[in-house]
Design a protein around this motif. Structure first.
Motif, PDB file in Angstrom:
ATOM      1  N   ASP A  70     -74.492 -28.812 -48.787  1.00 24.40           N
ATOM      2  CA  ASP A  70     -75.519 -27.836 -48.412  1.00 24.40           C
ATOM      3  C   ASP A  70     -76.059 -27.075 -49.612  1.00 24.40           C
ATOM      4  N   GLY A  71     -75.581 -27.406 -50.813  1.00 25.07           N
ATOM      5  CA  GLY A  71     -76.096 -26.780 -52.018  1.00 25.07           C
ATOM      6  C   GLY A  71     -75.284 -25.598 -52.509  1.00 25.07           C
ATOM      7  N   ALA A  72     -74.101 -25.361 -51.958  1.00 21.96           N
ATOM      8  CA  ALA A  72     -73.276 -24.229 -52.378  1.00 21.96           C
ATOM      9  C   ALA A  72     -72.466 -24.610 -53.605  1.00 21.96           C
ATOM     10  N   GLY A  73     -72.407 -23.712 -54.578  1.00 21.93           N
ATOM     11  CA  GLY A  73     -71.590 -23.911 -55.759  1.00 21.93           C
ATOM     12  C   GLY A  73     -70.174 -23.414 -55.533  1.00 21.93           C
ATOM     13  N   PRO A  74     -69.354 -23.434 -56.583  1.00 23.54           N
ATOM     14  CA  PRO A  74     -67.958 -22.961 -56.421  1.00 23.54           C
ATOM     15  C   PRO A  74     -67.857 -21.518 -55.969  1.00 23.54           C
ATOM     16  N   TRP A  75     -68.692 -20.620 -56.505  1.00 19.13           N
ATOM     17  CA  TRP A  75     -68.618 -19.219 -56.119  1.00 19.13           C
ATOM     18  C   TRP A  75     -68.999 -19.039 -54.652  1.00 19.13           C
ATOM     19  N   ARG A  76     -70.087 -19.715 -54.258  1.00 20.18           N
ATOM     20  CA  ARG A  76     -70.522 -19.605 -52.868  1.00 20.18           C
ATOM     21  C   ARG A  76     -69.494 -20.207 -51.919  1.00 20.18           C
ATOM     22  N   SER A  77     -68.908 -21.318 -52.317  1.00 26.67           N
ATOM     23  CA  SER A  77     -67.880 -21.941 -51.495  1.00 26.67           C
ATOM     24  C   SER A  77     -66.653 -21.050 -51.361  1.00 26.67           C
ATOM     25  N   LEU A  78     -66.265 -20.391 -52.461  1.00 27.46           N
ATOM     26  CA  LEU A  78     -65.121 -19.480 -52.406  1.00 27.46           C
ATOM     27  C   LEU A  78     -65.407 -18.305 -51.492  1.00 27.46           C
ATOM     28  N   TRP A  79     -66.601 -17.721 -51.611  1.00 25.98           N
ATOM     29  CA  TRP A  79     -66.927 -16.511 -50.859  1.00 25.98           C
ATOM     30  C   TRP A  79     -67.183 -16.789 -49.380  1.00 25.98           C
TER      31      TRP A  79
END
Length: 288
Positions: A188-197
């Motif tokens: 969906d386009g989420a990076g590591p930070w977005r995935s963590l949060w």
């Protein structure tokens, strides 16, 4: 024909086992006895704080003949407990925030990211738990002196803002979360930070509650490190305040117990507030 007589062989005595009805009763009695053993010291502390000095060493030892609630006011006025509480809250809050943030980032890196020597570095990190705390106290103290942080909040908080125990607990919990969730977030386009949060942290609430509870108790009850890096009442914590109070009023145990009960209230409130999440976190991370 001669008849052969045989003597009956006696059967071994059977040990009576608890039936289906008595087993739960015995289990409850055992748990009740263990609860009494755990609660008895705290009950003695509370009742002693409500006694007069003359009644502390006279029977009945557990129940006061007269309730002296004024002991709490006398204990509060005998030492600057308000300042001790503020210092303990600031120190505990800083350590708690540091543990939750830094331990979460390190645990996410070891559980989800791929980098060289990841498992080796984690094993080295876990091996540091075998080092006694007293071995690291002197280097940390020397670093505080060199940085000019002696007798400050920075000395109380910064050297203890990360914890290996929290990293191990959070990594174990994050490793149990299906990796397909991170893959879906990545699609969906989420990076590591977005995935963590957005993905990992909402699922780690029980483990975060466990780490937060242990971090709070560790910081609130710590005595050695605040003793080394503080020298006056400006930055002394509640545990050091109780020690000073004990040495100054060592012959008045009712006042000391009143101060101890007052110091134990925040830990009890935090535990009752996080009790459900704490139990789920302990059960799910294998800390039984």
């Amino acid at each position: 024909m001669s008849s052969v007589t045989t003597t009956p062989v006696p059967r071994p005595a059977t040990v009576a086992r608890p039936t289906g009805r008595t087993a739960p009763v015995l289990r409850q009695l055992l748990l009740l006895a263990l609860a009494v053993v755990v609660v008895a010291p705290f009950a003695w502390m509370v009742t002693t704080s409500l006694k007069d000095y003359a009644d502390v060493y006279r029977p009945p030892y557990l129940w006061p003949q007269e309730f002296h609630v004024g002991n709490y006011g006398r204990a509060w006025d005998a030492a600057p407990f308000a300042g001790y509480y503020v210092n303990s809250l600031i120190m505990t809050g800083g350590i708690l925030v540091g543990h939750v943030m830094l331990d979460t980032l390190a645990a996410y890196a070891f559980a989800r990211l791929r980098f060289p020597l990841r498992n080796t570095l984690f094993l080295v990190l876990v091996a540091t738990m075998l080092v006694p705390q007293f071995v690291t106290v002197l280097p940390a103290y020397d670093l505080v002196i060199r940085l000019g942080w002696y007798d400050s909040y920075a000395a109380l908080i910064v050297p203890r803002m990360a914890d290996v125990f929290g990293i191990v607990v959070l990594r174990a919990f994050m490793a149990s979360i299906p990796a397909e969730l991170d893959d879906a977030a990545r699609l969906d386009g989420a990076g590591p930070w977005r995935s963590l949060w957005s993905v990992t942290l909402p699922l780690c609430r029980p483990a975060l509650a466990t780490v937060g509870m242990f971090s709070f108790l560790y910081a609130w009850n710590d005595f050695l490190w605040p003793l080394l890096v503080t020298s006056d009442d400006t930055h002394r914590t509640i545990q050091l305040g109780l020690s000073t109070f004990s040495s100054k009023y060592g012959t008045y145990p009712e006042l000391l117990m009143a101060g101890t009960v007052t110091a134990a209230v925040p830990a009890l409130v935090i535990f009752l507030f996080l009790q459900r999440a704490f139990i789920r976190g302990v059960a799910s991370t294998g800390l039984k």
